[in-house]
Design an enzyme around this catalytic site. Structure first.
Site, PDB file in Angstrom:
ATOM      1  N   GLU A 334       0.818  -1.225   0.000  1.00 34.23           N
ATOM      2  CA  GLU A 334       0.000   0.000   0.000  1.00 34.23           C
ATOM      3  C   GLU A 334       0.847   1.269   0.000  1.00 34.23           C
ATOM      4  OE1 GLU A 334      -0.645  -2.710   1.740  1.00 34.23           O
ATOM      5  OE2 GLU A 334      -2.787  -3.044   2.010  1.00 34.23           O
ATOM      6  N   LYS A 442      -0.854 -11.563  23.572  1.00 38.56           N
ATOM      7  CA  LYS A 442      -1.356 -10.860  24.756  1.00 38.56           C
ATOM      8  C   LYS A 442      -1.314 -11.809  25.938  1.00 38.56           C
ATOM      9  CE  LYS A 442      -4.146  -8.028  21.822  1.00 38.56           C
ATOM     10  NZ  LYS A 442      -4.276  -8.882  20.639  1.00 38.56           N
TER      11      LYS A 442
HETATM   12  P1  ADP Z   1       2.040  -8.979   2.641  1.00 40.19           P
HETATM   13  O1  ADP Z   1       2.981  -9.387   3.732  1.00 40.19           O
HETATM   14  O2  ADP Z   1       0.599  -9.163   2.990  1.00 40.19           O
HETATM   15  O3  ADP Z   1       2.443  -9.445   1.317  1.00 40.19           O
HETATM   16  P2  ADP Z   1       3.356  -6.579   2.131  1.00 40.19           P
HETATM   17  O4  ADP Z   1       4.286  -7.301   1.246  1.00 40.19           O
HETATM   18  O5  ADP Z   1       2.791  -5.310   1.691  1.00 40.19           O
HETATM   19  O6  ADP Z   1       2.142  -7.439   2.514  1.00 40.19           O
HETATM   20  O7  ADP Z   1       4.059  -6.469   3.529  1.00 40.19           O
HETATM   21  C1  ADP Z   1       3.835  -5.436   4.394  1.00 40.19           C
HETATM   22  C2  ADP Z   1       4.062  -5.863   5.794  1.00 40.19           C
HETATM   23  O8  ADP Z   1       5.316  -6.508   5.979  1.00 40.19           O
HETATM   24  C3  ADP Z   1       4.106  -4.697   6.756  1.00 40.19           C
HETATM   25  O9  ADP Z   1       2.824  -4.261   7.091  1.00 40.19           O
HETATM   26  C4  ADP Z   1       4.860  -5.295   7.937  1.00 40.19           C
HETATM   27  O10 ADP Z   1       4.008  -6.050   8.769  1.00 40.19           O
HETATM   28  C5  ADP Z   1       5.825  -6.236   7.281  1.00 40.19           C
HETATM   29  N1  ADP Z   1       7.144  -5.608   7.172  1.00 40.19           N
HETATM   30  C6  ADP Z   1       7.686  -5.012   6.109  1.00 40.19           C
HETATM   31  N2  ADP Z   1       8.940  -4.590   6.372  1.00 40.19           N
HETATM   32  C7  ADP Z   1       9.197  -4.923   7.662  1.00 40.19           C
HETATM   33  C8  ADP Z   1      10.308  -4.759   8.538  1.00 40.19           C
HETATM   34  N3  ADP Z   1      11.438  -4.195   8.145  1.00 40.19           N
HETATM   35  N4  ADP Z   1      10.177  -5.209   9.795  1.00 40.19           N
HETATM   36  C9  ADP Z   1       9.054  -5.806  10.221  1.00 40.19           C
HETATM   37  N5  ADP Z   1       7.981  -6.008   9.446  1.00 40.19           N
HETATM   38  C10 ADP Z   1       8.042  -5.576   8.178  1.00 40.19           C
END
Ligand code: ADP
Length: 545
Positions: A334, A442
């Site tokens: 997004e 939690k």
């Molecule tokens: P999906 O995982 O559903 O394919 P995306 O590829 O858009 O979606 O991933 C976004 C998500 O990945 C973020 O909302 C977050 O939870 C996680 N994310 C991305 N980069 C990091 C990071 N450096 N550290 C932790 N979580 C991360």
């Protein structure tokens, strides 16, 4: 009073024309599905993107209609990025690691008119072709000879090979000029909750993101770099690297289907790669390969790691063993996808190494263009104190406003996009993700961030991968356990690992159990799939319950 500067829409076609004109001889090196290494350059890529645009015109495709791709990182996919978007159509990149029925759902939702695929994905095309009536033309990203070798080609009508499709068209083209807010490309989120949702990027959002991601405190890209995106061009545009590469004129190295440690290492070494970007699971394979064979990468300077939390042990291994700087990044589909990147500020340079490391572990500072805040359950903004954790909200010109052909209400809250990530912000503006809101554990009314628990396990020399999940507990509601894959040939007991936690986190945050498994389920973008893991653990009971 309006300014008196020229008004020119920000359009993706200008990127490839700039690269061709100012960096025409700079190489684009691809490992092909066929196994060989292919060498092209920006001049060639521009020429063939124009031929592709001509082919789309000849097909009578209207502006805004969707052309899908199911392809690895390679030169033909790169040409689609510019020929499709540049000519006013929308490039819909599809993640081939999804199940065929999910892919068919996405193709139908997007109403794709053309679908271009690498030969690897022929079985997917065979499985879905009959269910995708909107697709008028299936294009195999190969030449005539390779297509002829495919089994069952007669089963898919309207099938053509890419080389023949574009080959007959002139290599000159007048790129159309239009509103920069027009849609340019489309990527569906992985759909870990509910149906996948389409994020529809615009020319404007893409170009602003390309400028921003090349900045020194972001990817710091220049004409002197050789750049290897391990991150796939089928998911969030390989973090925008194909676009920023054109803007700066760096050499581009595209790894195709071979993402194992040995193949990635070969390309990094042979092509003098200075900068690479990927998710932690891919880098883990590279580090294991390099350690096993005592290899080095003297030319590589830095790597951006994101997509999921980068374990400290990985940052250390790159820095201390190989002299490669790791830049931790956070983003989402997004957000096109970059939101933050972690580089130190001046005042941090004199800090002891260990304190600097604590900063590097954070996901980083907002890139100019992105604004962020963390809020509590009532939507009240929390202080920037590095401790108060709440949901992370973002806004900016490359953040989604609504989903493509959305069924539900628009996601924004008062103009802010709720990310579903739980984070803290410190006084210097560094953001740290503690969890995804659905993954938070939690316990007794307190939150335990699963990322901390995983990072400690990953720092143990015998651990290859670790996932922390919450399991039901009658008194505490939930308790954390850690699911671990051991490194090949390494011994590690439950007690060894639990002892390893002592003194590293509060006692009540230490997992109640350790489960050893052969593999942790990975999603289509190489991230651990905790939903699936939780499903697999359904019959599990905590010891003593
Ligand atoms: P999906 O995982 O559903 O394919 P995306 O590829 O858009 O979606 O991933 C976004 C998500 O990945 C973020 O909302 C977050 O939870 C996680 N994310 C991305 N980069 C990091 C990071 N450096 N550290 C932790 N979580 C991360």
């Amino acid at each position: 009073m309006l300014g008196l500067m020229q008004e020119q829409p920000l359009l993706i076609s200008d990127l490839i024309e700039h690269a061709a004109r100012h960096h025409g001889e700079v190489e684009i090196v691809s490992r092909r599905v066929e196994g060989d290494i292919h060498r092209s350059n920006y001049r060639q890529a521009a020429l063939r993107s124009r031929q592709l645009a001509q082919a789309l015109d000849a097909l009578g495709l209207e502006p805004g209609e969707r052309v899908a791709s199911l392809a690895w990182n390679g030169y033909r996919h790169f040409e689609l990025y510019f020929g499709v978007s540049g000519s006013g159509r929308v490039l819909h990149t599809i993640n081939p690691r999804l199940l065929p029925q999910q892919i068919a759902w996405i193709v139908n939702h997007a109403q794709d008119q053309v679908l271009c695929f690498d030969l690897t994905f022929w079985p997917i095309v065979q499985a879905i072709a009959a269910q995708c009536p909107s697709v008028r033309l299936w294009v195999a990203l190969c030449d005539e000879a390779a297509l002829a070798k495919l089994p069952g080609v007669e089963q898919v009508p309207n099938l053509q090979n890419y080389e023949e499709w574009i080959g007959g068209h002139p290599s000159s083209y007048q790129w159309p000029r239009f509103d920069e807010r027009s849609a340019s490309s489309l990527c569906y989120t992985s759909g870990t909750t509910g149906n996948p949702k389409g994020v529809l990027y615009s020319h404007q959002s893409t170009i602003l993101h390309a400028y921003a991601s090349a900045l020194p405190d972001v990817m710091c890209l220049s004409a002197r770099d050789s750049v290897l995106p391990v991150v796939p061009m089928f998911h969030v545009n390989a973090w925008g690297i194909p676009y920023s590469a054109c803007a700066v004129g760096c050499k581009l190295v595209l790894p195709g289907p071979a993402l194992d440690g040995q193949s990635v290492y070969q390309l990094l070494a042979a092509e003098g790669v200075t900068f690479a970007a990927g998710v932690p699971t891919v880098w883990q394979m590279l580090l294991t390969h390099m350690a096993q064979h005592d290899l080095k990468l003297p030319q590589m300077q830095r790597t951006v790691i994101g997509g999921s939390a980068c374990p400290p042990a990985m940052i250390r291994a790159f820095r201390e063993r190989y002299g490669i700087e790791v830049l931790h990044a956070w983003g989402m589909t997004e957000l096109s996808p970059l939101g933050t990147l972690c580089t130190l500020k001046n005042q941090h340079l004199s800090l002891p190494e260990e304190e600097q490391m604590q900063i590097r572990l954070k996901q980083g500072r907002a890139i100019f263009g992105i604004d962020m805040k963390v809020v509590d359950a009532n939507g009240q903004e929390l202080p920037w104190d590095g401790r108060s954790a709440g949901e992370l909200l973002v806004k900016g010109p490359w953040v989604v406003r609504d989903y493509f052909r959305a069924e539900g209400p628009a996601p924004l809250l008062d103009g802010w996009f709720p990310t579903g990530d739980v984070a803290t912000l410190d006084a210097d503006g560094f953001m740290q993700i503690t969890d995804r809101s659905k993954d938070v554990i939690k316990s007794g009314g307190e939150w335990i961030g699963s990322i901390d628990v995983e990072n400690i396990a990953m720092a143990h020399p015998a651990v290859l991968m670790a996932a922390c999940v919450g399991v039901p507990h009658p008194k505490w509601d939930e308790r954390p356990i850690v699911v671990v894959v051991r490194k090949p040939g390494q011994e590690l007991t439950r007690e060894d690992l639990l002892d390893f936690y002592a003194g590293k986190i509060a006692k009540w945050q230490i997992p109640d159990d350790v489960l050893f498994v052969d593999a942790i389920p990975l999603g289509a973008t190489g991230k651990m799939q905790k939903m699936k893991l939780r499903e697999q653990l359904q019959g599990y009971r905590l010891p003593g319950l």
